[in-house]
Design a protein around this motif. Structure first.
Motif, PDB file in Angstrom:
ATOM      1  N   PRO A 122      10.144   2.445  10.024  1.00 21.53           N
ATOM      2  CA  PRO A 122       8.917   3.010  10.587  1.00 21.53           C
ATOM      3  C   PRO A 122       7.644   2.310  10.119  1.00 21.53           C
ATOM      4  O   PRO A 122       6.588   2.474  10.739  1.00 21.53           O
ATOM      5  CB  PRO A 122       8.952   4.469  10.102  1.00 21.53           C
ATOM      6  N   ASP A 123       7.728   1.543   9.042  1.00 17.76           N
ATOM      7  CA  ASP A 123       6.547   0.889   8.479  1.00 17.76           C
ATOM      8  C   ASP A 123       6.454  -0.590   8.824  1.00 17.76           C
ATOM      9  O   ASP A 123       5.557  -1.283   8.327  1.00 17.76           O
ATOM     10  CB  ASP A 123       6.547   1.044   6.952  1.00 17.76           C
ATOM     11  N   GLY A 138       0.780  -1.234   0.000  1.00 22.26           N
ATOM     12  CA  GLY A 138       0.000   0.000   0.000  1.00 22.26           C
ATOM     13  C   GLY A 138       0.808   1.277   0.000  1.00 22.26           C
ATOM     14  O   GLY A 138       0.240   2.374  -0.029  1.00 22.26           O
ATOM     15  N   MET A 139       2.141   1.175   0.025  1.00 23.22           N
ATOM     16  CA  MET A 139       2.966   2.383  -0.024  1.00 23.22           C
ATOM     17  C   MET A 139       2.802   3.050  -1.381  1.00 23.22           C
ATOM     18  O   MET A 139       2.808   2.383  -2.423  1.00 23.22           O
ATOM     19  CB  MET A 139       4.444   2.044   0.218  1.00 23.22           C
ATOM     20  N   THR A 140       2.680   4.352  -1.381  1.00 26.56           N
ATOM     21  CA  THR A 140       2.560   5.082  -2.635  1.00 26.56           C
ATOM     22  C   THR A 140       3.899   5.161  -3.331  1.00 26.56           C
ATOM     23  O   THR A 140       4.963   5.002  -2.702  1.00 26.56           O
ATOM     24  CB  THR A 140       2.049   6.509  -2.390  1.00 26.56           C
ATOM     25  N   VAL A 141       3.873   5.431  -4.621  1.00 23.11           N
ATOM     26  CA  VAL A 141       5.112   5.572  -5.377  1.00 23.11           C
ATOM     27  C   VAL A 141       5.934   6.742  -4.825  1.00 23.11           C
ATOM     28  O   VAL A 141       7.167   6.669  -4.729  1.00 23.11           O
ATOM     29  CB  VAL A 141       4.798   5.775  -6.876  1.00 23.11           C
ATOM     30  N   GLN A 180      12.128   4.182  14.465  1.00 25.21           N
ATOM     31  CA  GLN A 180      11.858   5.287  13.543  1.00 25.21           C
ATOM     32  C   GLN A 180      13.098   5.640  12.726  1.00 25.21           C
ATOM     33  O   GLN A 180      13.223   6.754  12.220  1.00 25.21           O
ATOM     34  CB  GLN A 180      11.376   6.513  14.332  1.00 25.21           C
ATOM     35  N   TYR A 181      14.009   4.680  12.585  1.00 25.11           N
ATOM     36  CA  TYR A 181      15.230   4.909  11.812  1.00 25.11           C
ATOM     37  C   TYR A 181      14.870   5.440  10.422  1.00 25.11           C
ATOM     38  O   TYR A 181      14.083   4.806   9.704  1.00 25.11           O
ATOM     39  CB  TYR A 181      16.000   3.603  11.695  1.00 25.11           C
ATOM     40  N   PRO A 182      15.396   6.602  10.041  1.00 30.11           N
ATOM     41  CA  PRO A 182      14.892   7.270   8.834  1.00 30.11           C
ATOM     42  C   PRO A 182      15.390   6.712   7.511  1.00 30.11           C
ATOM     43  O   PRO A 182      14.856   7.067   6.462  1.00 30.11           O
ATOM     44  CB  PRO A 182      15.377   8.717   9.025  1.00 30.11           C
ATOM     45  N   TYR A 183      16.409   5.861   7.519  1.00 27.71           N
ATOM     46  CA  TYR A 183      16.936   5.321   6.269  1.00 27.71           C
ATOM     47  C   TYR A 183      16.473   3.883   6.097  1.00 27.71           C
ATOM     48  O   TYR A 183      17.094   2.954   6.595  1.00 27.71           O
ATOM     49  CB  TYR A 183      18.465   5.393   6.243  1.00 27.71           C
ATOM     50  N   VAL A 203       4.463  -1.782  15.145  1.00 24.29           N
ATOM     51  CA  VAL A 203       4.868  -1.169  13.879  1.00 24.29           C
ATOM     52  C   VAL A 203       5.393   0.230  14.176  1.00 24.29           C
ATOM     53  O   VAL A 203       4.743   1.015  14.864  1.00 24.29           O
ATOM     54  CB  VAL A 203       3.684  -1.086  12.905  1.00 24.29           C
ATOM     55  N   GLY A 204       6.584   0.525  13.676  1.00 19.46           N
ATOM     56  CA  GLY A 204       7.171   1.838  13.895  1.00 19.46           C
ATOM     57  C   GLY A 204       7.865   1.997  15.233  1.00 19.46           C
ATOM     58  O   GLY A 204       8.205   3.118  15.613  1.00 19.46           O
TER      59      GLY A 204
END
Length: 239
Positions: A202-203, A89-92, A195-198, A191-192
């Motif tokens: 988070p998902d 479900g993640m958007t492009v 929160q590591y940003p790379y 879930v999450g």
């Protein structure tokens, strides 16, 4: 659950896998010298370098020495992951942001059919691989168990000293292991929680992040072990 003193729960199994890999890695890193640590077996290697000698456009680090990093892309080995992200479900747009690439690049990957072309990934030195692991685990700890504020690319002061790099790395790994070992079942399923940003932390439920971290540790340590074997054999190989 324990059977004959061996944990069989999810966390126990992953901790045991981590510990076994750690034991093997410690043996394989014994005696690592500075020359071997920085050895570039072929031209065009990625490594750690002084800031004014950086060979790649996005080399990073807070101090004099930086870790090589090239232009962001999605390697062929990750095409299946892109498909999984889209199917979840993640958007492009979100996938493109996640990988720091253009929307057009994500659409190209999603539209690909047949076997992907082999990646032309750079050969990396032991210094790069160890620095990459150090940076990754330091960042994941900060954004999972820490204050979740510090930029991961500023957390590791890369060094040309092999002994110093190994000592600092094991300190980070000990902190990671201790924090993971104290987690509850509820936290593992959250879930999450990281929160590591790379990346996709988070998902994902943290249990997925954890097995991925083990995989990262194991495969890069295997690469380091192979480079050590090649270093040892470099003068004995037949001409």
């Amino acid at each position: 659950m324990e059977i004959a003193g061996v944990r069989t729960d999810r966390l126990g199994l992953l901790l045991d896998q981590h510990d076994k890999a750690r034991d093997m890695a410690e043996v394989r890193l014994l005696g690592l010298g500075d020359e071997e640590y920085l050895w570039e077996p072929v031209p065009g290697c990625w490594s750690i370098r002084r800031r004014d000698e950086a060979a790649t456009p996005r080399a990073f680090g807070p101090g004099e020495w930086v870790l090589d990093l090239g232009v962001p892309d999605i390697p062929a080995s990750e095409y299946a992951e892109i498909a999984r992200q889209a199917a979840s479900g993640m958007t492009v747009d979100k996938i493109a942001d996640d990988w720091s690439v253009s929307v057009e690049r994500v659409e190209e990957v999603l539209a690909h059919t047949g076997p992907p072309e082999p990646d032309e990934a750079p050969i990396t030195t032991i210094a790069w691989r160890l620095g990459h692991l150090h940076f990754g685990f330091a960042g994941q700890w900060e954004w999972t168990f820490g204050a979740r504020r510090q930029e991961p690319k500023l957390l590791v002061d890369f060094t040309p000293s092999a002994a110093e790099a190994v000592e600092r790395f094991w300190a980070v790994m000990d902190r990671w292991r201790d924090s993971v070992a104290a987690m509850t079942e509820e936290q593992l399923d959250t879930v999450g929680f990281s929160q590591y940003p790379y990346g996709s932390d988070p998902d994902e439920p943290f249990i997925s992040v954890l097995w991925g971290a083990n995989l990262e540790f194991i495969h890069h340590m295997a690469e380091i072990a192979l480079l050590r074997d090649l270093w040892r054999a470099r003068f004995t190989a037949p001409k």
